[in-house]
Design a protein around this motif. Structure first.
Motif, PDB file in Angstrom:
ATOM      1  N   SER A 143       1.372   3.932  -3.231  1.00  0.00           N
ATOM      2  CA  SER A 143       1.100   5.363  -3.094  1.00  0.00           C
ATOM      3  C   SER A 143       2.336   6.180  -3.461  1.00  0.00           C
ATOM      4  O   SER A 143       2.232   7.215  -4.132  1.00  0.00           O
ATOM      5  CB  SER A 143       0.667   5.676  -1.659  1.00  0.00           C
ATOM      6  N   SER A 195       0.830  -1.207   0.000  1.00  0.00           N
ATOM      7  CA  SER A 195       0.000   0.000   0.000  1.00  0.00           C
ATOM      8  C   SER A 195       0.861   1.252   0.000  1.00  0.00           C
ATOM      9  O   SER A 195       0.601   2.202  -0.752  1.00  0.00           O
ATOM     10  CB  SER A 195      -0.923  -0.008   1.222  1.00  0.00           C
ATOM     11  N   VAL A 206      -0.477  10.894   0.424  1.00  0.00           N
ATOM     12  CA  VAL A 206       0.268   9.637   0.410  1.00  0.00           C
ATOM     13  C   VAL A 206      -0.087   8.802   1.631  1.00  0.00           C
ATOM     14  O   VAL A 206      -0.312   7.590   1.539  1.00  0.00           O
ATOM     15  CB  VAL A 206       1.787   9.908   0.351  1.00  0.00           C
ATOM     16  N   GLN A 233      -3.922   7.739   1.399  1.00  0.00           N
ATOM     17  CA  GLN A 233      -4.114   6.775   0.322  1.00  0.00           C
ATOM     18  C   GLN A 233      -3.505   5.420   0.674  1.00  0.00           C
ATOM     19  O   GLN A 233      -4.086   4.378   0.368  1.00  0.00           O
ATOM     20  CB  GLN A 233      -3.490   7.297  -0.969  1.00  0.00           C
ATOM     21  N   ALA A 234      -2.334   5.428   1.329  1.00  0.00           N
ATOM     22  CA  ALA A 234      -1.730   4.168   1.747  1.00  0.00           C
ATOM     23  C   ALA A 234      -2.633   3.440   2.742  1.00  0.00           C
ATOM     24  O   ALA A 234      -2.816   2.214   2.659  1.00  0.00           O
ATOM     25  CB  ALA A 234      -0.356   4.421   2.362  1.00  0.00           C
ATOM     26  N   CYS A 266      -5.669   2.063   0.834  1.00  0.00           N
ATOM     27  CA  CYS A 266      -5.291   0.851   0.103  1.00  0.00           C
ATOM     28  C   CYS A 266      -5.153  -0.333   1.058  1.00  0.00           C
ATOM     29  O   CYS A 266      -5.585  -1.452   0.739  1.00  0.00           O
ATOM     30  CB  CYS A 266      -3.988   1.077  -0.657  1.00  0.00           C
TER      31      CYS A 266
END
Length: 286
Positions: free
Chosen positions: A114, A110, A178, A181-182, A185
């Motif tokens: 990103s 993940s 970042v 989003q990580a 994910c």
């Protein structure tokens, strides 16, 4: 240490799995179609440099960003990555250490995904990159309103959302995206992992895909005054998009809410997986 070795084994298996390399090539092409002309745009404006902070504006490309998220789901669709070799690993280290290794691998994937999107957001104009924490003149010009020179008639190849530029720097907005989003994910991958352990194959990717499509429709309908803003509070993928956050006067959640909620959801998934793996018949789920 045993959990880290399990994670390392997964990375070693990537080398022989064509799925990862095909997805990587597709991501590179997709990002090139978004940011590949940014250098030429800057030259047309007679600006020699471009700041590397385009990533926070990526969700504005609704269809393409959705495809990028679906590609990640393809990468982790077989979590917890059970293979014949993994069965031998489980016998040696035990279920709990093995599943912790799978979670570490999922988290690493993940974060790397990103960071890859951030890298690809500026690598195509790398010779012109200006390492400054600010947004830079080119990104401001891309909104069709430049703080120093006024209105410009040139059309930017990248859709820049004005709301994202307000009250933050490019570095801060990019670092926030970042991170979130990580975590998003990881949450989507963790959902797939849990469903693959306890439910029928295909349920996990379907549910994670449903979250991605929910964010797609919310972003697509954001221009309408009567769109259901309250759904954003229950849409983890939407928390990545800063243009969908912080508008509390419109009933939208804050960026802090998105960060802490996705962190809580990820921790909840970890506790569920680690706490129940001893009851799961892994061999029967192959």
């Amino acid at each position: 240490m045993k959990a880290l070795k399990c994670c390392k084994i997964n990375f070693l298996q990537i080398r022989t799995n064509w799925k990862y390399w095909i997805c990587l090539a597709f991501v590179v092409l997709q990002m090139w179609s978004i940011t590949g002309d940014m250098g030429a745009y800057a030259q047309a404006l007679h600006y020699p440099h471009v700041a590397p902070w385009l990533l926070p504006h990526l969700p504005a490309f609704i269809q393409k960003y959705t495809v990028l998220l679906i590609i990640f789901l393809v990468l982790v669709s077989d979590a917890p990555f059970r293979t014949a070799q993994q069965q031998l690993v489980i016998q040696r280290v035990g279920k709990r250490k093995w599943i912790i290794g799978q979670l570490l691998f999922l988290f690493a994937m993940s974060v790397l995904y990103s960071l890859l999107l951030w890298l690809l957001s500026w690598i195509f104009y790398a010779p012109m990159v200006e390492w400054t924490p600010e947004w830079g003149k080119v990104i401001f010009s891309s909104t069709n309103y430049d703080l120093t020179s006024g209105i410009t008639e040139m059309v930017s190849p990248v859709i820049i959302t004005k709301e994202i530029l307000m009250n933050t720097t490019g570095l801060a907005a990019t670092a926030h995206m970042v991170l979130v989003q990580a975590l998003v994910c990881f949450f989507l991958g963790g959902l797939i992992l849990i469903c693959n352990l306890w439910l029928r194959s295909g349920v996990g990717p379907f549910l994670s895909g449903a979250f991605v499509m929910e964010a797609f429709f919310l972003r697509a309908n954001a221009m309408w005054n009567d769109h259901p803003t309250w759904l954003t509070w229950a849409s983890p993928v939407s928390w990545v998009d800063r243009s969908m956050m912080d508008h509390t006067n419109q009933g939208l959640p804050s960026s802090a809410y998105g960060l802490w909620m996705i962190l809580a959801l990820c921790l909840a998934e970890v506790l569920v997986v680690v706490g129940t793996i001893h009851k799961c018949d892994i061999a029967a789920k192959e």
